[in-house]
Design an enzyme around this catalytic site. Structure first.
Site, PDB file in Angstrom:
ATOM      1  N   ASP A 207       8.338 -12.981  73.231  1.00 54.79           N
ATOM      2  CA  ASP A 207       8.998 -13.812  72.230  1.00 54.79           C
ATOM      3  C   ASP A 207      10.410 -13.248  72.036  1.00 54.79           C
ATOM      4  OD1 ASP A 207       9.522 -15.760  70.341  1.00 54.79           O
ATOM      5  OD2 ASP A 207       7.578 -15.563  69.374  1.00 54.79           O
TER       6      ASP A 207
ATOM      7  N   GLU B 206       8.491 -25.823  55.318  1.00 57.74           N
ATOM      8  CA  GLU B 206       7.490 -25.056  56.060  1.00 57.74           C
ATOM      9  C   GLU B 206       7.974 -24.961  57.502  1.00 57.74           C
ATOM     10  OE1 GLU B 206       3.619 -26.911  56.187  1.00 57.74           O
ATOM     11  OE2 GLU B 206       4.432 -28.878  56.672  1.00 57.74           O
TER      12      GLU B 206
END
Lengths: 683, 683
Positions: A238, A441
């Site tokens: 990542d 979110e």
């Protein structure tokens, strides 16, 4: 003719040690003397080609999961990969690729949506391992193509593994999962996809899992992924995750040590800047050339397999005109409608086309809310408001009603509440488009929900919307509540007070048209919840707790508002008969389903397994199969669903899966009060 | 029957001293015992009802000025006031009004757009006093209505006076204007509107003018506004401006002194919190009840005249269904198209409907850019992209191409430039939608252009857009450059390199449809620039310098790129004859205009006056009249324009206006190389 790996080996053999190490960066430089162009490995297509301009923006992953439709997801992934290839074919005319222009896509996200507070949950296929596994498989296959020789795109399973918040802590967090939860829940979809879809790549997560940094975990990457699961592709970190190993996880002293540890643990490609330090690591003897060579061979095997150095790759002929073509737009609208979940209907839906409608709420005419995150840029949008305006034959009033959150509203700001009341008063029915968006979110660093880095504190609507809701309900007009969110919300009041409730997630560029189709009955709703809708976050364990105990429909002992798999139709489906028999591959289930109502429609049939003598921490019930079909009014259709042996198995405390002998029951359509049919089976 | 003033006097006579002072706040409380409901005076409708939810959002003021069409602006203001009244009729059912729900509107902004760097310039009618005066008059009349008894709305002329940046300094700035500039330029439109439109209110500006705070200036408010101009209405402060008098201008020691000074100088109503201190001021003997009473009587006269306490006000019957009605939407589209200015056309326009078009630029599919500032919320938008998609019969490619500014773009952000090049390459013609938006140029506190509080540093496109422009031009495809901005930009390169250039300001909710109408020839362009387009900000005096020397087309001695009043058509208009004769009211001008092209279209005919023996600081030329009419291809129409005596006058160094005897010339259609006809006249 040599294999792609052999071609890669030959090419890599001509590289210097230094050149090899440079190729392990996501922004790999050109090696002109070897005819290797610069290549940027980073690309995204979670629900459409993302961050690369115009593209068909399909519904967010969680919405596509709600459609419970593997063939349609596969078709969607095909559409996405067509657009991706078409774009690549144009970009490569520049002689290289920039970020978001290559063929190596860091999608799908098959993490388990363990807790509704996780901001990135809407990127996933929900809370169930089998649904996630099968959706992920369909998606990966659709991306990677079916050419016997070349791969259309590389798909990347992420984030491996045990990754689901908190976002604020992701760079330093150590997720604790015992062997049972690990294999039963967190790794299931990874294993399944590796076995069924041969994904090109896997992305390591930011966090630690049981003490090891995921991007440099011998346990996760070597022992489990490669040795146990038989993964043949490459591993990418990542972005910035390898620097986290020293900066935040404090497992190493510096970037060079982190880089060496990651490569030795099996992480071949680095998103970020850590692998710039590989040369330092090599000079210090922390990493040898053989290990580097193997990683680079894996990477170039992938590039050869993608046809990057070939003249006969059939995907090179895909034309740019496929981008946002009519066929994809039509598919998108269908996927969006099928991913909407009808949670309540007193009978007000489908709407009378002549009714005067008040469309109210901060999400009603917002384009961004359609897109979720990791999205492309549609060149045509339909907001909910627009979809209703186009579908309705009556008067449509619009009132935003409130700010989506109640932050930063001064005395001199617009006060839109009264207008909403006026609109409601003037109408026959109110459609409230409420909920969240991907700025509330979302991902740490992206989401504006600053204090929680994108996670939710609870399951409640923002205060501003609760105030608006009260005021509109007080008018006494029937309310159709459209909850737009990527995660479970507390809809208890709505479930009691509203005439209808629809959960529609982030439905993509055609979202408004799709809602119009649903509201006015052009499409009969068939979506099912891919997550449990709890009544309150107070019913849940601590957000940082990775034990599955009392989480998701498989283990939750409380009473949810709407269970996983829940979803209504405008017609009346009945399971008329249900049989199951043991086969060599697992079980074969037959279910005759009658459409006893007056409207045609699709029916989603989930099958759950439950064991009579449930033991210890075993799940209460779990999804073992599902299918979906269109059934005309008055007709009966027999579903034949093959349940794989693998999903019949249960996981021991040691992580080993096996089918435990005993009495089981198959529940069709739902569980507990939503069960539409049941049949006993002995395994 | 008593007059409104008498009714007000009677009501106010029943109030206590304290109650009266409370009524001078914009958020005036209720006085239940007298039947006076709470009333919030603040409302906005610069180009449509603003900040009050759904409304027809007409083009920004500067765009409406570019239409050079008084009857259409009057009609637009009527539409706005219909929607405003309809909304009020609904809001008052709540028993009071909140902010942006009343009938007292703080529009129009008739400041002179003195310098293109001013962020709020797009709120104005441009740089010319006569255009501003006549546009302002049409707008005020349309808002206030023509009922013999009641006023439909209150219009408010703002910001009085000598107000045009810098935004960052507005709370402390002292604008210096000598008597000539004051009367010739800065006050002209205020006087004209007071004399011709009887506006209900005037708003004082934030800044000082020649040392006096505008909201507490005996010179501006008493001597000039009331005594010289004969203003009969009430004066309201800009919001927070009275606290500025002590906090920033440092003219008084505290809020109580500021409040007393403002009331005594003629400021009847306070937006902000300063007048909360009036009681303290009264207790300290700084203000007497008689002065307060007069202010409150003025305010209640207005409320009575608006029919707030009446049962027979005809406007009470206006229905909510007028809001965004079809008639208004149609008018909006027409206004938007007529406010677009064609600056260059090699003949590529109108476009071939079958052409493949690449629509490129950060403003192409942005909804906010349509709205300008002080805007309402349309329930239907057409972006430029959508308008082109709907109007074109060929393939339309879309590429955003770049971020609107180059701020905050990291390595991992989307890099949209190449997609734009690809889109251009695939197309026959490129439409670039570039420029600014109201977050870049706007009001202090609103605009995101943080370092300059909404003002522009120069006239250049942001770097990101210049880079995009270069890349697209390099493709060699013909470019139609659509500059979207509320102010003059440096379009020198575009004027040389592009096939066509259109200035379209912020065109309102129908902006995309209007651009489609223009590009594809459904509407023949007829807009004219209401501001000079300079080549560079370096050609201009210092931004803080309020002397008019070398500013605007009336005094600018340099060579602009496009002069004030410039604008092309798709057809060929010719002034065939021009005569002028002296009348008692001024001049009567006749101009025969032939449409010698093959397309019908509207022709805008501006008339300028220039004096042969120009003296000292007198203007080089100035607008004295204009009209607009539709002329069919092949037909000739005679315009008859009455030039008012007043505009023939010139202003002395003492501020006194008089017609100076001498030889003059009337220039038709334009000046210098754009002059289409001229006639000598002796005054």
């Amino acid at each position: 003719m040599s294999t792609f790996r052999e071609q890669a080996q030959e090419l890599v053999s001509k590289m210097t040690f230094g050149e090899k190490m440079e190729q392990m960066r996501y922004d790999a430089p050109a090696i002109p003397r070897l005819g290797v162009p610069a290549y940027n490995w980073w690309n995204e297509c979670l629900h459409g080609v993302a961050r690369s301009g115009a593209a068909t923006v399909f519904p967010q992953a969680i919405a596509m999961a709600a459609a419970f439709d593997r063939p349609m997801l596969y078709e969607t992934a095909q559409a996405i990969s067509d657009e991706a290839r078409a774009k690549y074919n144009e970009y490569k005319t520049f002689g290289d690729t920039q970020i978001y222009q290559g063929l190596t896509y860091w999608s799908p996200n098959i993490n388990i949506f363990r807790d509704p507070r996780w901001g990135r949950g809407h990127e996933t296929y929900g809370e169930d391992p089998y649904l996630t596994a099968t959706m992920g498989t369909a998606f990966v296959k659709g991306l990677q193509g079916e050419d016997g020789t070349y791969r259309k795109l590389d798909a990347t399973l992420k984030h491996y593994a045990v990754h689901s918040g908190p976002e604020a802590l992701r760079h330093e967090f150590d997720a604790k999962a015992d062997q049972k939860d690990l294999y039963e829940t967190y790794l299931y979809a990874f294993r399944y996809c590796v076995e069924h879809a041969d994904p090109s790549a896997v992305m390591g997560a930011y966090n630690r899992t049981n003490g090891e940094a995921c991007c440099a975990s011998p346990t996760l990457l070597q022992k489990i992924l490669r040795e146990e699961f038989g993964f043949q592709g490459y591993v990418v970190s990542d972005c910035g995750a390898i620097c986290d190993i020293n900066n935040h996880h404090k497992l190493t002293a510096n970037e060079a040590e982190s880089a060496a540890l990651a490569v030795k643990s099996g992480c071949d490609l680095n998103c970020g800047s850590a692998y710039v330090w590989l040369k330092t690591a090599a000079a210090a003897g922390l990493i040898d050339e053989e290990t580097i060579t193997e990683a680079v061979v894996r990477l170039f095997t992938a590039r050869f397999r993608l046809g990057m150095f070939a003249k006969d790759c059939p995907y090179d002929n895909l034309s740019y005109d496929v981008v946002e073509c009519e066929k994809h737009t039509k598919l998108n609208r269908q996927m969006a409608a099928d991913g909407m979940v009808l949670l309540k209907n007193t009978g007000i839906l489908p709407l009378n086309p002549a009714a005067a409608v008040a469309v109210i709420g901060p999400n009603a005419d917002d384009r961004l809310v359609l897109l979720g995150n990791y999205n492309g840029t549609p060149s045509r949008y339909t907001t909910f408001l627009k979809g209703i305006q186009d579908a309705s034959e009556g008067k449509v009033y619009y009132a935003r009603g409130c700010h989506i959150t109640n932050q930063k509203v001064g005395n001199w700001a617009e006060h839109p509440l009264r207008e909403a009341v006026l609109a409601a008063r003037r109408s026959d029915v109110v459609v409230m488009c409420m909920g969240l968006n991907a700025l509330i979110e979302g991902e740490e660093g992206d989401a504006y929900n600053g204090d929680r880095s994108g996670d939710k504190a609870d399951l409640e609507l923002p205060n501003s919307q609760r105030e608006l809701y009260e005021a509109v309900i007080e008018t006494g007009k029937p309310v159709i509540f459209v909850n737009v969110s990527g995660s479970a919300m507390n809809l208890c009041r709505q479930s009691e007070e509203c005439a209808a409730v629809i959960q529609c997630f982030y439905p993509g560029a055609e979202g408004g048209n799709a809602l119009g189709d649903i509201l006015y009955g052009k499409v009969n709703p068939s979506g099912r919840l891919p997550v449990t809708f709890y009544r309150s976050h107070k019913d849940l364990p601590d957000f940082e707790d990775y034990s599955m105990e009392n989480r998701t429909y498989r283990y939750f002992k409380g009473k949810p508002l709407y269970p996983f798999g829940y979803g209504l139709s405008y017609t009346n489906f009945q399971v008329k008969s249900l049989t199951a028999e043991r086969t060599e591959e697992g079980l074969s289930v037959s279910a005759a389903v009658a459409n006893e109502g007056s409207l045609d429609g699709k029916f989603t049939l989930p099958l759950y397994l439950t064991r009579k003598d449930r033991e210890g921490r075993d799940p209460l019930r779990w999804l073992v199969g599902y299918d979906k079909a269109f059934i005309r009014a008055g007709e009966t259709l027999t579903f034949r669903i093959a349940i794989e042996e693998d999903i019949l198995a249960m996981t021991g405390e040691d992580g080993v899966r096996s089918v435990k002998p005993g009495e089981y029951e198959i529940l069709a359509g739902g569980f507990e009060e939503n069960c539409m049919g049941r049949v006993k089976i002995r395994l």
